[in-house]
Each structure stands twice: as structure tokens, then as C-alpha cells.
Design an enzyme around this catalytic site. Structure first.
Site, short mmCIF file in Angstrom:
data_model
loop_
_atom_site.label_atom_id
_atom_site.label_comp_id
_atom_site.label_asym_id
_atom_site.label_seq_id
_atom_site.Cartn_x
_atom_site.Cartn_y
_atom_site.Cartn_z
N HIS A 157 2.71 2.33 -2.94
CA HIS A 157 1.92 2.08 -3.66
C HIS A 157 1.47 4.36 -3.49
O HIS A 157 1.95 4.59 -4.66
CB HIS A 157 0.29 1.37 -3.89
CG HIS A 157 -0.89 2.21 -5.06
ND1 HIS A 157 -2.49 2.28 -4.41
CD2 HIS A 157 -1.05 2.83 -6.06
CE1 HIS A 157 -2.57 2.74 -5.31
NE2 HIS A 157 -2.20 3.18 -6.77
N GLU A 167 0.96 -1.34 0.04
CA GLU A 167 -0.25 0.07 0.08
C GLU A 167 0.78 1.22 -0.16
O GLU A 167 0.54 2.21 -1.39
CB GLU A 167 -0.83 -0.10 1.40
CG GLU A 167 -2.20 1.52 1.13
CD GLU A 167 -3.05 1.62 0.13
OE1 GLU A 167 -3.76 2.38 0.28
OE2 GLU A 167 -3.31 0.81 -0.45
N HIS A 176 -21.12 -7.66 -16.27
CA HIS A 176 -19.52 -7.99 -16.97
C HIS A 176 -19.24 -8.37 -18.46
O HIS A 176 -18.89 -7.93 -19.49
CB HIS A 176 -18.74 -7.75 -15.98
CG HIS A 176 -17.33 -7.32 -16.30
ND1 HIS A 176 -17.14 -6.80 -16.79
CD2 HIS A 176 -15.92 -8.26 -16.17
CE1 HIS A 176 -16.12 -6.41 -17.40
NE2 HIS A 176 -15.39 -7.69 -17.18
N HIS A 213 -12.57 5.92 -8.52
CA HIS A 213 -10.66 5.99 -8.45
C HIS A 213 -9.82 4.63 -9.33
O HIS A 213 -8.64 5.66 -9.83
CB HIS A 213 -10.29 4.74 -6.91
CG HIS A 213 -8.96 5.51 -6.54
ND1 HIS A 213 -8.21 6.75 -6.99
CD2 HIS A 213 -7.86 5.04 -5.83
CE1 HIS A 213 -6.53 6.60 -6.57
NE2 HIS A 213 -6.75 5.12 -6.13
#
Length: 336
Positions: free
Chosen positions: A75, A72, A241, A134
Site C-alpha cells: 500500500h 501495508e 450511518h 485519510h
């Protein structure tokens, strides 16, 4: 100008890296590995195993998992560097003027929005709408950076094309964007493995679809990690999807074939679109048959980002023709 182009290329590479790291963080369930933002357990440094006791004192409800916290924070570091490069790039683009000025302004707004969404991803505990937005923001930044770089290099002058090709390109880009949003919604709701058979879903899936629950905004949960929707809703998202993938394949494939019928340089965009689309379909099928292997899922994410950028670039190159006056027959003969 050479340094300007190099900086734009660096920004594109960083954007690809940030998208890959974001996908890796999400797929390894490390999205809440740091319970605070922008630091991790009160520090901007990457926490290590020896910091577990201090982390437990600060956030007793969120035990430290060092390797996830490292993912994390790496990133976040890379996203911060990308943001700084885009700010610098936007300053150069603003001074240059023209279309670069408009692209620079949009990039700055997107970077600010992405920072806010990164914070809300943590503070709202992976709310699906925030996670999906995001993802779209990251893809939009990469696409705009490619447009920025193409503007610096100078778009190749396209030959005259039928208006229908431009309309087809607009539809292909729009449907592709919606499909990416559906993919983000599928991932954010942990519905990627809601159906483990192809082309259909397992069991009596037709009777279990729940469209109302699948696309409403779940609210009031302390955390959305690992999903809060029921089996029927997740299956519905997965089926949606797949249906979106079929529609996208038809429209993007048709746009690619239409480009292949044109003269260069549009033909190159057609081959690239067709190749990326074929790879993306294969990766999607492999996700189901191989039970979502990490490397395959990462590739599926990255190819989707480049497919969108390629589609927008191809459509953008068609727009240039409509902004420029058509050459006279004498000019065409002199060029040939």
C-alpha cells in the site's frame, strides 16, 4: 496533449488501486502491521518471516506478522508511486494554466496531507479521526483526478438547466460526502457489525443509543485498533450511518432522476449515478446480511469513491453552463 491525458488516466488507475489497498489493509487489520513509518521495522523493504527475530529486537512490543506487513508496505509503495505521478501531472497542469493550474495546486496539497495522515495513522495508532480523514483524502484525490482528466478532454457542453437542478446537485454531493465520512467513522471505530439485523438493530437498541459518546474524539489510548468505544456508542454510529444512507439515497437519487429528465450529455450522468447508487445500496445491505465479507466490503468502498466522483463531475458539468453565455435562439435553431 495525448501523453498528458494518458498520464492523468494512469494517475486515476493508481488512485483506485491505492484506495482498494488501503481498504484491504484496514479490513484485514493490517493498519499497524508496521509499527514505524515510512519503513517497516526499520527497513524500506517488505519484511519476511526470517526477519522476525530482528523485528522483535527493534520493536519487542510489535511482533511481525509477515502477510499483514506485506499488505501495508505494498500500500505504501503504491501510494508513493501515485504521489510521484501526481507531482509530475501537477507540473504539466501548472504549465498548461487555466483551471488545470488550480486543480494541480489542490492535488499537491492533498498529496502532502495524505502523506502526513499516513504517518499519523501509524504514530497515533489508528486514531479514528485520522483514519477517517485519510479515507476522505483518498476519495478527494480520486475525484480531483477525474476532474483533471475531464478538463483535459473538455467537458461536454450541457444544455440549459433549471437552477434548482444545480442546487439539488450541490446538496447531493454535500450529503454524499458527509455519508462517506460517516462510513469512515463507522469503519474506524469498528462499528460495521454493531447491528446485525435489518432494517432495525438487535435488542432494545432504541434505549441503548449514546450520541454523545459516539461522536466525541477518544483520546489518551495507547492504541485504537479494534476500537475503544462501548457497545452503545458503536450501535449509535451504525444507526447514524444507516439514516445517512437513507438521506443520501433520496438526494442522490433525486439528482440522478433530474439529470435523466435533461438532454444529453447530462442524461448519461443520470444513468451512471442511478446505477452506482443502486449497487452501493445492495452492497450495504449485503454487508449486514453476510457479516461483512471482505470482497463485498472492498466493493462498497470502491463504489462509494466512484459515486462521489460521478456526482461531482455531474455537478461540475452543470457549472460550466452558468459560466458560459447562453446561446441566442438563432444559434440554437442553427444547431438543430
Amino acid at each position: 496533449m495525448k501523453m498528458h491525458k494518458r498520464l492523468a488516466s494512469v494517475a486515476i488507475a493508481l488512485a483506485v488501486l491505492v484506495i482498494a489497498l488501503g481498504a484491504y489493509t484496514r479490513l484485514t487489520d493490517a493498519g499497524l502491521a508496521c509499527p514505524d513509518w515510512p519503513g517497516c521495522y526499520g527497513s524500506l523493504a517488505i519484511p519476511r518471516a526470517e526477519h522476525a527475530e530482528l523485528a522483535a529486537q527493534r520493536y519487542p512490543a510489535s511482533p511481525l506478522v509477515p502477510h499483514k506487513a506485506r499488505s501495508e508496505m505494498v500500500h505504501r509503495y503504491c501510494a508513493g508511486v501515485l504521489g510521484g505521478v501526481i507531482v509530475l501531472l501537477s507540473g504539466l497542469g501548472w504549465r498548461t494554466g487555466g483551471r488545470l493550474r488550480h486543480l494541480s495546486l489542490i492535488l499537491l496539497v492533498l498529496v502532502a496531507g495524505q502523506a502526513a495522515l499516513g504517518m499519523w495513522t501509524v504514530t497515533l495508532a489508528l486514531h479514528p479521526l485520522v483514519v477517517t480523514t485519510h479515507l476522505l483524502g483518498g476519495f478527494a484525490i480520486l475525484t480531483l483526478l477525474w476532474l483533471y482528466r475531464a478538463e483535459l478532454a473538455g467537458f461536454p457542453s450541457p444544455p440549459p438547466v433549471h437552477q434548482g437542478v444545480s442546487w439539488l446537485g450541490s446538496m447531493a454531493c454535500g450529503v454524499l460526502l458527509l455519508q462517506i465520512a460517516l462510513g469512515g467513522w463507522t469503519s474506524a471505530n469498528y462499528a460495521a457489525m454493531a447491528c446485525v439485523e435489518f432494517p432495525l438493530c438487535q435488542g432494545n437498541w432504541q434505549a441503548e443509543l449514546n450520541w454523545a459518546q459516539a461522536f466525541h474524539l477518544p483520546l489518551g489510548h495507547a492504541s485504537y485498533e479494534f476500537g475503544v468505544l462501548g457497545k452503545e456508542a458503536r450501535q449509535t454510529i451504525h444507526i447514524a450511518h444507516r439514516l445517512g444512507a437513507l438521506t443520501t439515497a433520496l438526494l442522490v437519487g433525486a439528482f440522478a432522476l433530474a439529470l435523466l429528465c435533461q438532454r444529453t450529455p447530462l442524461r448519461g450522468f443520470g444513468w451512471l449515478l442511478l446505477g452506482l447508487l443502486t449497487v452501493q445500496i445492495a452492497l450495504g445491505l449485503a454487508n449486514v446480511h453476510l457479516a461483512l465479507p471482505l470482497a463485498n466490503a472492498l466493493a462498497h468502498n470502491l463504489v462509494a469513491a466512484h459515486l462521489l466522483a460521478c456526482c461531482v463531475l455531474a455537478r461540475g458539468s452543470l457549472s460550466l453552463h452558468h459560466h458560459d453565455p447562453l446561446p441566442s435562439p438563432g444559434m440554437v435553431r442553427s444547431r438543430t
